[in-house]
Design a protein around this motif. Structure first.
Motif, PDB file in Angstrom:
ATOM      1  N   THR A   1       0.834  -1.207   0.000  1.00  0.00           N
ATOM      2  CA  THR A   1       0.000   0.000   0.000  1.00  0.00           C
ATOM      3  C   THR A   1       0.863   1.250   0.000  1.00  0.00           C
ATOM      4  OG1 THR A   1      -1.781  -1.132   1.195  1.00  0.00           O
ATOM      5  CG2 THR A   1      -1.780   1.269   1.257  1.00  0.00           C
TER       6      THR A   1
ATOM      7  N   LEU B   1       2.374   1.930  -3.396  1.00  0.00           N
ATOM      8  CA  LEU B   1       1.400   2.423  -4.361  1.00  0.00           C
ATOM      9  C   LEU B   1       0.973   3.852  -4.072  1.00  0.00           C
ATOM     10  CD1 LEU B   1      -0.804  -0.784  -4.733  1.00  0.00           C
ATOM     11  CD2 LEU B   1       0.720   0.200  -6.445  1.00  0.00           C
ATOM     12  N   GLU B   2       0.972   4.234  -2.804  1.00  0.00           N
ATOM     13  CA  GLU B   2       0.577   5.586  -2.431  1.00  0.00           C
ATOM     14  C   GLU B   2       1.724   6.576  -2.520  1.00  0.00           C
ATOM     15  OE1 GLU B   2      -0.967   5.094   1.499  1.00  0.00           O
ATOM     16  OE2 GLU B   2      -3.023   4.806   0.799  1.00  0.00           O
TER      17      GLU B   2
ATOM     18  N   GLU C   1       1.898   9.920  -4.578  1.00  0.00           N
ATOM     19  CA  GLU C   1       0.976  10.977  -4.180  1.00  0.00           C
ATOM     20  C   GLU C   1       1.314  11.547  -2.805  1.00  0.00           C
ATOM     21  OE1 GLU C   1      -0.218   7.900  -5.296  1.00  0.00           O
ATOM     22  OE2 GLU C   1      -0.367   8.710  -7.307  1.00  0.00           O
TER      23      GLU C   1
ATOM     24  N   GLU D   1       6.528   3.949 -11.184  1.00  0.00           N
ATOM     25  CA  GLU D   1       5.153   3.512 -11.433  1.00  0.00           C
ATOM     26  C   GLU D   1       5.120   1.993 -11.590  1.00  0.00           C
ATOM     27  OE1 GLU D   1       1.124   4.207 -11.704  1.00  0.00           O
ATOM     28  OE2 GLU D   1       2.713   5.667 -11.338  1.00  0.00           O
TER      29      GLU D   1
ATOM     30  N   ASP E   1       2.748  -1.401 -12.663  1.00  0.00           N
ATOM     31  CA  ASP E   1       1.544  -1.854 -13.369  1.00  0.00           C
ATOM     32  C   ASP E   1       0.946  -3.112 -12.759  1.00  0.00           C
ATOM     33  OD1 ASP E   1       1.561   0.165 -15.450  1.00  0.00           O
ATOM     34  OD2 ASP E   1       3.309  -0.868 -16.276  1.00  0.00           O
TER      35      ASP E   1
ATOM     36  N   PHE F   1      -5.713  -4.151  -3.007  1.00  0.00           N
ATOM     37  CA  PHE F   1      -4.918  -3.429  -4.005  1.00  0.00           C
ATOM     38  C   PHE F   1      -5.602  -3.458  -5.359  1.00  0.00           C
ATOM     39  CE2 PHE F   1      -1.874  -5.717  -1.189  1.00  0.00           C
ATOM     40  CZ  PHE F   1      -1.695  -4.659  -0.318  1.00  0.00           C
TER      41      PHE F   1
ATOM     42  N   GLU G   1      -8.775  -1.018  -4.784  1.00  0.00           N
ATOM     43  CA  GLU G   1      -8.509   0.383  -4.455  1.00  0.00           C
ATOM     44  C   GLU G   1      -7.582   1.053  -5.459  1.00  0.00           C
ATOM     45  OE1 GLU G   1      -8.859   3.861  -2.103  1.00  0.00           O
ATOM     46  OE2 GLU G   1      -9.998   1.968  -2.105  1.00  0.00           O
ATOM     47  N   PHE G   2      -6.529   0.336  -5.889  1.00  0.00           N
ATOM     48  CA  PHE G   2      -5.523   0.934  -6.762  1.00  0.00           C
ATOM     49  C   PHE G   2      -5.606   0.437  -8.201  1.00  0.00           C
ATOM     50  CE2 PHE G   2      -3.702   1.011  -2.482  1.00  0.00           C
ATOM     51  CZ  PHE G   2      -3.422   2.353  -2.347  1.00  0.00           C
ATOM     52  N   GLU G   3      -6.503  -0.513  -8.449  1.00  0.00           N
ATOM     53  CA  GLU G   3      -6.682  -1.094  -9.781  1.00  0.00           C
ATOM     54  C   GLU G   3      -5.364  -1.654 -10.321  1.00  0.00           C
ATOM     55  OE1 GLU G   3      -8.581   1.890 -12.156  1.00  0.00           O
ATOM     56  OE2 GLU G   3     -10.537   1.576 -11.199  1.00  0.00           O
ATOM     57  N   LYS G   4      -4.684  -2.406  -9.460  1.00  0.00           N
ATOM     58  CA  LYS G   4      -3.427  -3.048  -9.831  1.00  0.00           C
ATOM     59  C   LYS G   4      -3.590  -4.561  -9.709  1.00  0.00           C
ATOM     60  CE  LYS G   4      -1.165   0.910 -10.080  1.00  0.00           C
ATOM     61  NZ  LYS G   4      -0.662   1.471 -11.352  1.00  0.00           N
TER      62      LYS G   4
END
Length: 380
Positions: A179, A182-183, A186, A194, A196, A216, A219-222
């Motif tokens: 998490t 991935l965050e 931001e 990045e 994928d 994941f 929430e993150f579309e991974k």
């Protein structure tokens, strides 16, 4: 041996490589992170990257608990080991990890500290039983894979009222780290990359199951594919990720079906929940403070919590500024980007945790990556 050979068959590997090449779109890149250090070593040991098309890039994540332990926590263990009457026990890969001022547990032992390498928590318990005049502290470290044995040790200590045994707990949680990665773009002004899709950890998932990774995907579309450690496991998992990305899907798929289920090992999870609770924050090397990312010992077992028994306090410790371990651990750099790699920093003279641990990315590059470069130069 036949069972292992079946997962290392060169003919099947070439067929999988052809399938991956056929699925990959020439107009896009596929940035896939293998979280687990065991996968990193498998990728380099068996030359998986040589079989992948250039559009597929493998990114090495923080998949080694020894590597992600911050210097300040190691310094705490070294200070404790130097106290009179303390015997510190830990797994072998922790002994050579550099702390601050180039100190390590191995060097502290050479200076007189009573530090023992153990193969299991049961060894540490036995040391406490046979040395009642010593305070035996088990330096517990690992992802969810090694947490159940520590929980068992604490329950045994409670049942036996083993008053000279305690645990310095450093068990960290993989979902929280994923998490955080991935965050990161931001939330932090930190070099990141990045991602994928993820190759999900294997041994960790045997314990916790596939379900925790569903967050994941949602929430993150991974996409996440839980992968076994053999080269064909890894290649099949890469193919599954490429297909998900091409189809616009973000799901949790389980390639490692021979060992992992959706819910994991319920008995082990119940044992861990009885002994541990999740702390509000824990520092990871390379990631900083990560919320709800580590276990701490419950109040019921406070008598066997070394941090409380010895009033241990985490201080400040500076990383070696020339070492790129923090960037490597979050996938923002590869070992060969580091100016120290293969020069001042080698497995014999490690300056960073990524080179010390058998699962560290730098150790994998040093052991297997140099052979790959030699092959490429010979081909030219």
């Amino acid at each position: 041996m036949k069972y292992l050979d079946d997962f290392r068959d060169a003919r099947i590997a070439r067929a999988l490589a052809a399938e991956i090449a056929a699925e990959v779109r020439p107009d896009r890149n596929y940035r896939l992170m293998e979280f687990c250090g065991g996968h990193t070593h498998a990728i380099f040991r068996y030359g998986v990257t040589d079989l992948l098309p250039p559009q597929v890039r493998m990114i090495h994540g923080p998949g080694c608990p020894v590597c992600v332990l911050p210097v300040s926590r190691l310094d705490m263990a070294i200070r404790l080991a130097k106290e009179e009457g303390v015997t510190l026990c830990t797994y072998g890969d922790m002994l050579r990890v550099p702390g601050s001022k180039k100190q390590s547990l191995l060097k502290a032992r050479a200076e007189g500290a009573d530090i023992r390498m153990v193969a299991s928590t049961m060894d540490a318990l036995q040391l406490a039983r046979t040395n009642p005049g010593k305070e035996v502290v088990f330096f517990a470290i690992g992802f969810e894979t090694t947490t159940p044995p520590t929980a068992v040790a604490l329950k045994i200590a409670e049942a036996e009222r083993l008053e000279n045994f305690s645990v310095f707990c450093n068990h960290v949680l993989t979902p929280a780290a994923i998490t955080n990665i991935l965050e990161a773009p931001e939330l932090r002004a930190m070099e990141t990359v990045e991602i994928d899709g993820f190759l999900g950890p294997a041994h960790v998932s045997v314990v916790i199951g596939a379900q925790p990774y569903e967050f994941f995907a949602e929430e993150f579309e991974k996409p996440v594919v839980i992968a076994g450690f053999e080269p064909l496991d890894v290649m099949q998992s890469i193919l599954m990720l490429v297909r998900q990305i091409n189809e616009g899907r973000a799901e949790v798929e389980n390639q490692y079906i021979r060992a992992v289920t959706r819910h994991g090992n319920e008995t082990a999870k119940a044992m861990v929940a009885e002994v541990f609770e999740i702390g509000r924050s824990f520092e990871w090397r390379g990631l900083g403070d990560v919320p709800y990312s580590a276990f701490r010992i419950r109040d019921r077992f406070a008598a066997w919590d070394a941090e409380r028994r010895f009033a241990m306090r985490q201080g400040q410790a500076l990383e070696n500024k020339a070492c790129d371990c923090p960037k490597i651990l979050r996938g923002a750099a590869v070992p060969t980007d580091c100016k120290l790699f293969g020069k001042q920093c080698t497995p014999q003279t490690p300056l960073g945790s990524c080179m010390v641990s058998d699962e560290g990315a730098c150790a994998a590059y040093y052991k297997y990556g140099r052979r790959r470069v030699a092959r490429m130069e010979a081909a030219e």
